[in-house]
Design a protein around this motif. Structure first.
Motif, PDB file in Angstrom:
ATOM      1  N   ILE A  35      51.977  57.558  40.008  1.00 31.86           N
ATOM      2  CA  ILE A  35      51.327  56.882  41.131  1.00 31.86           C
ATOM      3  C   ILE A  35      51.974  57.288  42.449  1.00 31.86           C
ATOM      4  N   ILE A  36      53.303  57.337  42.477  1.00 29.76           N
ATOM      5  CA  ILE A  36      54.016  57.718  43.710  1.00 29.76           C
ATOM      6  C   ILE A  36      53.708  59.152  44.094  1.00 29.76           C
ATOM      7  N   LYS A  37      53.744  60.062  43.121  1.00 26.89           N
ATOM      8  CA  LYS A  37      53.494  61.475  43.416  1.00 26.89           C
ATOM      9  C   LYS A  37      52.065  61.732  43.873  1.00 26.89           C
ATOM     10  N   SER A  38      51.132  60.885  43.450  1.00 29.81           N
ATOM     11  CA  SER A  38      49.743  61.081  43.875  1.00 29.81           C
ATOM     12  C   SER A  38      49.549  60.804  45.354  1.00 29.81           C
ATOM     13  N   LEU A  39      50.534  60.190  45.992  1.00 24.70           N
ATOM     14  CA  LEU A  39      50.436  59.857  47.419  1.00 24.70           C
ATOM     15  C   LEU A  39      51.163  60.860  48.299  1.00 24.70           C
ATOM     16  N   PHE A  40      51.668  61.933  47.687  1.00 22.84           N
ATOM     17  CA  PHE A  40      52.462  62.906  48.430  1.00 22.84           C
ATOM     18  C   PHE A  40      51.956  64.327  48.176  1.00 22.84           C
ATOM     19  N   ILE A  41      52.324  65.226  49.065  1.00 22.36           N
ATOM     20  CA  ILE A  41      52.187  66.659  48.826  1.00 22.36           C
ATOM     21  C   ILE A  41      53.496  67.138  48.219  1.00 22.36           C
ATOM     22  N   LEU A  42      53.416  67.835  47.086  1.00 29.13           N
ATOM     23  CA  LEU A  42      54.619  68.289  46.397  1.00 29.13           C
ATOM     24  C   LEU A  42      54.600  69.810  46.258  1.00 29.13           C
ATOM     25  N   ASP A  43      55.786  70.399  46.116  1.00 29.36           N
ATOM     26  CA  ASP A  43      55.854  71.837  45.901  1.00 29.36           C
ATOM     27  C   ASP A  43      55.656  72.133  44.417  1.00 29.36           C
ATOM     28  N   SER A  44      55.762  73.409  44.036  1.00 35.74           N
ATOM     29  CA  SER A  44      55.493  73.818  42.652  1.00 35.74           C
ATOM     30  C   SER A  44      56.488  73.234  41.659  1.00 35.74           C
ATOM     31  N   ARG A  45      57.664  72.804  42.132  1.00 33.79           N
ATOM     32  CA  ARG A  45      58.667  72.206  41.242  1.00 33.79           C
ATOM     33  C   ARG A  45      58.530  70.697  41.159  1.00 33.79           C
ATOM     34  N   GLY A  46      57.562  70.121  41.893  1.00 35.74           N
ATOM     35  CA  GLY A  46      57.356  68.682  41.866  1.00 35.74           C
ATOM     36  C   GLY A  46      58.196  67.923  42.860  1.00 35.74           C
ATOM     37  N   SER A  47      58.872  68.629  43.763  1.00 34.06           N
ATOM     38  CA  SER A  47      59.688  67.966  44.781  1.00 34.06           C
ATOM     39  C   SER A  47      58.792  67.477  45.918  1.00 34.06           C
ATOM     40  N   ILE A  48      59.010  66.251  46.376  1.00 28.71           N
ATOM     41  CA  ILE A  48      58.180  65.650  47.418  1.00 28.71           C
ATOM     42  C   ILE A  48      58.421  66.333  48.754  1.00 28.71           C
ATOM     43  N   MET A  49      57.314  66.716  49.427  1.00 28.00           N
ATOM     44  CA  MET A  49      57.405  67.362  50.735  1.00 28.00           C
ATOM     45  C   MET A  49      57.044  66.395  51.858  1.00 28.00           C
ATOM     46  N   HIS A  50      55.837  65.787  51.825  1.00 31.68           N
ATOM     47  CA  HIS A  50      55.504  64.784  52.828  1.00 31.68           C
ATOM     48  C   HIS A  50      54.405  63.863  52.324  1.00 31.68           C
ATOM     49  N   PHE A  51      54.332  62.682  52.934  1.00 32.63           N
ATOM     50  CA  PHE A  51      53.404  61.634  52.525  1.00 32.63           C
ATOM     51  C   PHE A  51      52.009  61.918  53.076  1.00 32.63           C
ATOM     52  N   VAL A  52      50.980  61.748  52.207  1.00 29.46           N
ATOM     53  CA  VAL A  52      49.593  61.969  52.647  1.00 29.46           C
ATOM     54  C   VAL A  52      48.693  60.780  52.306  1.00 29.46           C
ATOM     55  N   GLY A  53      49.229  59.751  51.690  1.00 26.38           N
ATOM     56  CA  GLY A  53      48.424  58.581  51.364  1.00 26.38           C
ATOM     57  C   GLY A  53      47.371  58.876  50.301  1.00 26.38           C
ATOM     58  N   LEU A  54      46.125  58.519  50.598  1.00 29.83           N
ATOM     59  CA  LEU A  54      45.020  58.692  49.652  1.00 29.83           C
ATOM     60  C   LEU A  54      44.302  60.028  49.821  1.00 29.83           C
ATOM     61  N   GLU A  55      44.905  60.935  50.550  1.00 34.31           N
ATOM     62  CA  GLU A  55      44.245  62.220  50.809  1.00 34.31           C
ATOM     63  C   GLU A  55      44.003  63.015  49.529  1.00 34.31           C
ATOM     64  N   ASN A  56      44.955  62.970  48.596  1.00 32.82           N
ATOM     65  CA  ASN A  56      44.768  63.693  47.325  1.00 32.82           C
ATOM     66  C   ASN A  56      43.548  63.166  46.566  1.00 32.82           C
ATOM     67  N   TYR A  57      43.351  61.855  46.582  1.00 29.69           N
ATOM     68  CA  TYR A  57      42.197  61.260  45.900  1.00 29.69           C
ATOM     69  C   TYR A  57      40.888  61.682  46.577  1.00 29.69           C
ATOM     70  N   GLU A  58      40.892  61.659  47.918  1.00 24.22           N
ATOM     71  CA  GLU A  58      39.686  62.048  48.650  1.00 24.22           C
ATOM     72  C   GLU A  58      39.303  63.494  48.352  1.00 24.22           C
ATOM     73  N   LYS A  59      40.297  64.359  48.292  1.00 27.70           N
ATOM     74  CA  LYS A  59      40.008  65.782  48.085  1.00 27.70           C
ATOM     75  C   LYS A  59      39.527  66.081  46.670  1.00 27.70           C
ATOM     76  N   ILE A  60      40.123  65.439  45.660  1.00 25.10           N
ATOM     77  CA  ILE A  60      39.679  65.745  44.296  1.00 25.10           C
ATOM     78  C   ILE A  60      38.273  65.216  44.042  1.00 25.10           C
ATOM     79  N   PHE A  61      37.935  64.064  44.637  1.00 25.46           N
ATOM     80  CA  PHE A  61      36.595  63.517  44.425  1.00 25.46           C
ATOM     81  C   PHE A  61      35.523  64.342  45.133  1.00 25.46           C
ATOM     82  N   LYS A  62      35.920  65.120  46.120  1.00 27.47           N
ATOM     83  CA  LYS A  62      34.959  65.957  46.842  1.00 27.47           C
ATOM     84  C   LYS A  62      34.744  67.311  46.180  1.00 27.47           C
ATOM     85  N   THR A  63      35.613  67.674  45.228  1.00 24.02           N
ATOM     86  CA  THR A  63      35.493  68.984  44.582  1.00 24.02           C
ATOM     87  C   THR A  63      34.519  68.905  43.409  1.00 24.02           C
ATOM     88  N   SER A  64      33.712  69.936  43.266  1.00 25.06           N
ATOM     89  CA  SER A  64      32.735  69.976  42.171  1.00 25.06           C
ATOM     90  C   SER A  64      33.427  70.075  40.811  1.00 25.06           C
TER      91      SER A  64
END
Length: 294
Positions: A35-64
């Protein structure tokens, strides 16, 4: 004396402590971490880079791709439940009606697919469904029927995967329902015979209500398992053709290991968790009152 009472009261919790620690480490912590990681942008190793809130959810729901994965998972779960539960119930009534050596052998044979690895079954069925050299098309041609593309066509790939998964699962759930049928006292059926109740009436008024707890259990277990389908798709189709067989779990896998987008994969995992939770709650709300416990 006071310390003795405290120890006696605390003893049950001490016995539960090891299992609760394991639950926290392997279930609650990954759940909270996802749940926490879904609210962040992470690098390829899974390290947290910066907070984006619900942006990840918005983007995946918009993809076909994600939308297609949702639809495919829904279709897969629905048809697997209808086919597997229906066939398992029919076979259970048939095989559990009489305790003969042939029925015992058939029950053992029906259970065999369950103990075989899904990877092995997927590879075998993939070869059998080959449009050019597969056994299935050879049989269709021998019967004078048109050949099928099976896994190579967007129209038939998902149905082929469902057929393979159902073949593996039916025997396992059949044995569960046979055990449920055998637990019904014969005196109930004898009373029904004395009342001249027909077979159909006996089945719907006696058999089904008495095995409803097992059917309810199978329904929930199947739903959770169907939403998590991965091995069959990974081995047989790799999500193709044209995302025709991409499931939610396979979408999450692609986002982590192909696109290295851990944040969106975590968002997909949370969506999967919410969907399974909603389905489970709906089952309990709508069906639990119809389950008859002896």
């Amino acid at each position: 004396m006071g310390q003795g009472k405290i120890i006696r009261k605390a003893e049950p919790y001490l016995w539960l402590l090891p299992s609760m620690i394991l639950f926290g480490v392997f279930t609650f912590y990954p759940f909270l971490s996802t749940i926490i990681k879904s609210l962040f942008i992470l690098d390829s190793r899974g390290s947290i880079m910066h907070f984006v809130g619900l942006e990840n959810y918005e983007k995946i729901f918009k993809t076909s791709e994600f939308q297609k994965a949702l639809v495919n998972t829904g279709y897969y779960s629905l048809f697997m439940i209808l086919i597997v539960l229906g066939c398992s119930l029919i076979f259970a009534v048939w095989l559990g009606s009489r305790a003969t050596k042939m029925n015992s052998f058939t029950q053992a044979a029906a259970f065999l697919p369950h103990i075989i690895s899904m990877v092995s079954i997927g590879l075998i069925f993939q070869q059998m469904m080959d449009p050019d050299f597969g056994v299935f098309n050879s049989v269709l041609k021998a019967l004078g029927l048109p050949a099928s593309q099976f896994l190579r066509s967007s129209d038939t790939a998902l149905a082929s995967v469902i057929f393979t998964s159902a073949w593996k699962s039916i025997g396992y759930y059949t044995l569960i329902l046979i055990a449920a049928l055998q637990s019904i006292p014969q005196s109930i059926y004898e009373a029904a015979d004395l009342d001249n109740a027909g077979k159909c009436r006996t089945f719907f008024k006696i058999t089904l209500p008495l095995i409803s707890p097992q059917i309810f259990f199978v329904l929930i277990v199947m739903t959770i398992g169907n939403f998590k389908v991965f091995e069959t798709i990974r081995v047989m189709t790799a999500g193709g053709p044209n995302n025709a067989t991409t499931s939610l779990v396979y979408y999450i896998y692609n986002k982590v290991f192909m696109d290295f987008n851990v944040g969106r994969a975590a968002a997909g995992g949370v969506v999967l968790l919410v969907l399974v939770g909603i389905m489970t709650v709906l089952y309990f709300v709508s069906l639990s009152k119809k389950v008859h416990y002896q």
